[in-house]
Design a protein around this motif. Structure first.
Motif, short mmCIF file in Angstrom:
data_model
loop_
_atom_site.label_atom_id
_atom_site.label_comp_id
_atom_site.label_asym_id
_atom_site.label_seq_id
_atom_site.Cartn_x
_atom_site.Cartn_y
_atom_site.Cartn_z
N GLN A 253 23.07 50.29 42.98
CA GLN A 253 23.21 48.95 43.56
C GLN A 253 23.51 47.92 42.47
O GLN A 253 24.40 47.08 42.64
N ARG A 254 22.76 47.98 41.39
CA ARG A 254 22.97 47.02 40.29
C ARG A 254 24.34 47.19 39.64
O ARG A 254 25.01 46.22 39.33
N MET A 255 24.77 48.44 39.47
CA MET A 255 26.07 48.72 38.89
C MET A 255 27.19 48.16 39.79
O MET A 255 28.12 47.50 39.32
N ASN A 256 27.07 48.43 41.08
CA ASN A 256 28.08 47.94 42.02
C ASN A 256 28.11 46.42 42.07
O ASN A 256 29.17 45.80 42.12
N LYS A 257 26.93 45.81 42.07
CA LYS A 257 26.84 44.34 42.13
C LYS A 257 27.45 43.72 40.88
O LYS A 257 28.12 42.68 40.95
N ALA A 258 27.26 44.36 39.72
CA ALA A 258 27.82 43.84 38.47
C ALA A 258 29.34 43.86 38.48
O ALA A 258 29.98 43.05 37.81
N VAL A 259 29.92 44.74 39.26
CA VAL A 259 31.38 44.81 39.41
C VAL A 259 31.85 43.84 40.49
O VAL A 259 32.80 43.08 40.30
N LEU A 260 31.19 43.88 41.63
CA LEU A 260 31.66 43.16 42.82
C LEU A 260 31.45 41.65 42.76
O LEU A 260 32.39 40.88 43.03
N LEU A 261 30.26 41.21 42.39
CA LEU A 261 29.94 39.79 42.47
C LEU A 261 30.84 38.91 41.60
O LEU A 261 31.40 37.93 42.11
N PRO A 262 31.04 39.21 40.32
CA PRO A 262 31.91 38.33 39.51
C PRO A 262 33.35 38.30 40.03
O PRO A 262 34.00 37.25 39.97
N CYS A 263 33.81 39.41 40.53
CA CYS A 263 35.18 39.45 41.07
C CYS A 263 35.29 38.53 42.30
O CYS A 263 36.24 37.76 42.42
N LEU A 264 34.32 38.61 43.19
CA LEU A 264 34.33 37.76 44.39
C LEU A 264 34.16 36.29 44.02
O LEU A 264 34.81 35.41 44.61
N GLN A 265 33.31 36.01 43.04
CA GLN A 265 33.08 34.63 42.61
C GLN A 265 34.32 34.02 41.97
O GLN A 265 34.49 32.80 42.01
N ALA A 266 35.19 34.83 41.41
CA ALA A 266 36.45 34.32 40.86
C ALA A 266 37.32 33.75 41.98
O ALA A 266 38.06 32.79 41.78
N ALA A 267 37.18 34.32 43.18
CA ALA A 267 37.94 33.83 44.33
C ALA A 267 37.22 32.70 45.05
O ALA A 267 37.85 31.81 45.61
N ASN A 268 35.89 32.74 45.04
CA ASN A 268 35.09 31.70 45.70
C ASN A 268 33.79 31.53 44.92
O ASN A 268 32.84 32.30 45.11
N PRO A 269 33.72 30.53 44.06
CA PRO A 269 32.52 30.31 43.24
C PRO A 269 31.25 30.03 44.05
O PRO A 269 30.14 30.11 43.51
N ASP A 270 31.38 29.73 45.33
CA ASP A 270 30.21 29.48 46.17
C ASP A 270 29.49 30.75 46.59
O ASP A 270 28.41 30.68 47.19
N ILE A 271 30.06 31.92 46.30
CA ILE A 271 29.40 33.18 46.66
C ILE A 271 28.26 33.43 45.68
O ILE A 271 28.47 33.52 44.49
#
Length: 99
Positions: free
Chosen positions: A61-79
């Protein structure tokens, strides 16, 4: 032949949008809830490694979140982390992950 092509085209157009690495994820619904384009979610999700039909381990979960969250935040910083958890749990077919 033409009828088969038309039928397949209509079927594919009506099929729900799913993440390649996790065919149970409705990417159209998730991306709408995160207020990002669907293709952005799909692209960010490419390196996520679901654990099949079972809940992923804490490390996964932590590994996936470390990949997914910054990528999504680049598109929408409010995530936020909490928003991502809420949306993913909402659209997880087996229900929220229980730790």
């Amino acid at each position: 032949m033409f009828r088969t092509i038309v039928t397949m085209t209509l079927f594919l157009a009506a099929a729900p949008a799913l993440a390649d690495s996790d065919p149970n994820r409705r990417t159209d619904l998730i991306s709408a809830d995160l207020n990002i384009p669907e293709q952005v979610f799909k692209d960010c999700f490419l390196d996520v490694q679901p654990d099949g039909d079972k809940a992923p381990s804490g490390d996964r979960q932590r590994m996936n979140k470390a990949v997914l969250l910054p990528c999504l935040q680049a598109a929408n910083p409010d995530i936020t982390n909490d928003l991502l958890d809420h949306v993913m749990d909402k659209h997880r077919p087996e229900g929220p992950i229980r730790n």
